[in-house]
Scaffold this motif. Structure first.
Motif, PDB file in Angstrom:
ATOM      1  N   SER A 154       0.842  -1.197   0.000  1.00  0.00           N
ATOM      2  CA  SER A 154       0.000   0.000   0.000  1.00  0.00           C
ATOM      3  C   SER A 154       0.875   1.243   0.000  1.00  0.00           C
ATOM      4  N   ARG A 155       0.269   2.352  -0.439  1.00  0.00           N
ATOM      5  CA  ARG A 155       0.950   3.642  -0.389  1.00  0.00           C
ATOM      6  C   ARG A 155       0.694   4.257   0.982  1.00  0.00           C
ATOM      7  N   LYS A 156       1.653   5.018   1.476  1.00  0.00           N
ATOM      8  CA  LYS A 156       1.525   5.577   2.811  1.00  0.00           C
ATOM      9  C   LYS A 156       1.068   7.033   2.819  1.00  0.00           C
ATOM     10  N   SER A 157       1.096   7.686   1.674  1.00  0.00           N
ATOM     11  CA  SER A 157       0.621   9.066   1.621  1.00  0.00           C
ATOM     12  C   SER A 157      -0.005   9.330   0.254  1.00  0.00           C
ATOM     13  N   SER A 180       2.568   9.439  -2.589  1.00  0.00           N
ATOM     14  CA  SER A 180       3.560   8.363  -2.707  1.00  0.00           C
ATOM     15  C   SER A 180       3.372   7.647  -4.034  1.00  0.00           C
ATOM     16  N   CYS A 181       4.457   7.427  -4.754  1.00  0.00           N
ATOM     17  CA  CYS A 181       4.349   6.660  -5.997  1.00  0.00           C
ATOM     18  C   CYS A 181       4.559   5.180  -5.737  1.00  0.00           C
ATOM     19  N   GLY A 182       5.250   4.849  -4.655  1.00  0.00           N
ATOM     20  CA  GLY A 182       5.586   3.467  -4.369  1.00  0.00           C
ATOM     21  C   GLY A 182       4.624   2.801  -3.403  1.00  0.00           C
ATOM     22  N   TYR A 183       4.378   1.519  -3.657  1.00  0.00           N
ATOM     23  CA  TYR A 183       3.574   0.665  -2.787  1.00  0.00           C
ATOM     24  C   TYR A 183       4.538  -0.124  -1.909  1.00  0.00           C
ATOM     25  N   ASP A 184       4.485   0.108  -0.612  1.00  0.00           N
ATOM     26  CA  ASP A 184       5.413  -0.529   0.315  1.00  0.00           C
ATOM     27  C   ASP A 184       5.144  -2.018   0.441  1.00  0.00           C
ATOM     28  N   ARG A 198      13.774   0.447  -0.292  1.00  0.00           N
ATOM     29  CA  ARG A 198      13.418   1.743   0.295  1.00  0.00           C
ATOM     30  C   ARG A 198      14.680   2.593   0.361  1.00  0.00           C
ATOM     31  N   GLN A 213       9.725  -1.172  -2.265  1.00  0.00           N
ATOM     32  CA  GLN A 213       8.482  -0.618  -2.795  1.00  0.00           C
ATOM     33  C   GLN A 213       8.349  -0.937  -4.278  1.00  0.00           C
ATOM     34  N   ILE A 260       6.593   0.206  -7.920  1.00  0.00           N
ATOM     35  CA  ILE A 260       6.102   1.384  -8.637  1.00  0.00           C
ATOM     36  C   ILE A 260       5.635   0.938 -10.022  1.00  0.00           C
TER      37      ILE A 260
END
Length: 160
Positions: free
Chosen positions: A31-34, A37-41, A77, A131, A133
Motif C-alpha cells: 500500500s501507499r503511505k501518503s 507516494s508513488c511506491g507501494y510498500d 526503500r 516498494q 512502482i
C-alpha cells in the motif's frame, strides 16, 4: 480496476513460504503511505536479520496485475540504502505483465536483499523493506507474439 496486488494462492504460499494459514490470512498487501507516494510498500511478514555481507531472498506472497503496456519496478526503500547500505541484489527489479499467473509460480514476486554495511540490519515484521512502482513503458513497434512460459529468468531460457 486496471492494476492491483493480490496474494498468491495458499497452495503456492505453502510451497514458497510456509504452511501457516493464520500468517497467510493476516499478511498485508502493498500500500501507499501518503497521497503523493508513488511506491507501494512491501511489508515484512516476519522479522528478518541481515548480517554484514549476507544475502536473503524474500518470498513476498504477492503477485501483481497491470495493463499490457505497464511494468512493475521494485526498488529498495531509499532510507535502507542511504542509511544502512542495504541493496537489492539486482538493484532494480522489473516485473513484466506476463509474469502474472505464470505456469511455474503464479507470478509470485521475490526480493533479494544484501547487507553491504558493517552492522547487522533488522527488518521488523510489519515494516516496509522495498516498494513497487507501476510505470508505463514504450516499445519500438516490433512485433513479438510470444508470452512468458515460466518464472524468474524464463525469458532467457527461450533464447538458449
Amino acid at each position: 480496476m486496471f492494476r492491483y496486488f493480490e496474494k498468491i494462492s495458499f497452495n503456492e504460499f505453502k510451497k514458497d513460504v510456509c504452511n501457516d494459514k493464520k500468517l497467510y490470512d493476516d499478511y498485508c498487501l502493498p500500500s501507499r503511505k501518503s497521497k503523493y507516494s508513488c511506491g507501494y510498500d512491501f511489508i515484512a511478514m516476519k522479522d528478518m536479520i541481515l548480517q554484514p555481507g549476507e544475502i536473503i531472498t524474500i518470498p513476498t506472497g504477492y503477485k501483481a496485475k497491470f495493463l499490457d503496456d505497464e511494468m512493475l519496478m521494485i526498488v529498495v526503500r531509499s532510507s535502507m540504502g542511504f542509511k544502512y547500505n542495504i541493496r537489492m541484489c539486482n538493484q532494480v527489479g522489473i516485473i513484466d505483465n506476463d509474469y502474472y499467473n505464470n505456469s511455474d509460480n503464479e507470478g509470485h514476486i521475490y526480493v533479494s536483499l544484501q547487507n553491504e554495511g558493517d552492522k547487522e540490519y533488522v527488518i521488523r515484521e510489519g515494516t516496509a523493506y522495498c516498494q513497487g512502482i507501476f510505470l508505463k513503458y514504450f516499445t519500438c513497434g516490433d512485433k513479438v507474439e510470444e508470452i512468458r512460459n515460466g518464472d524468474i529468468g524464463s525469458t532467457d531460457k527461450e533464447m538458449e
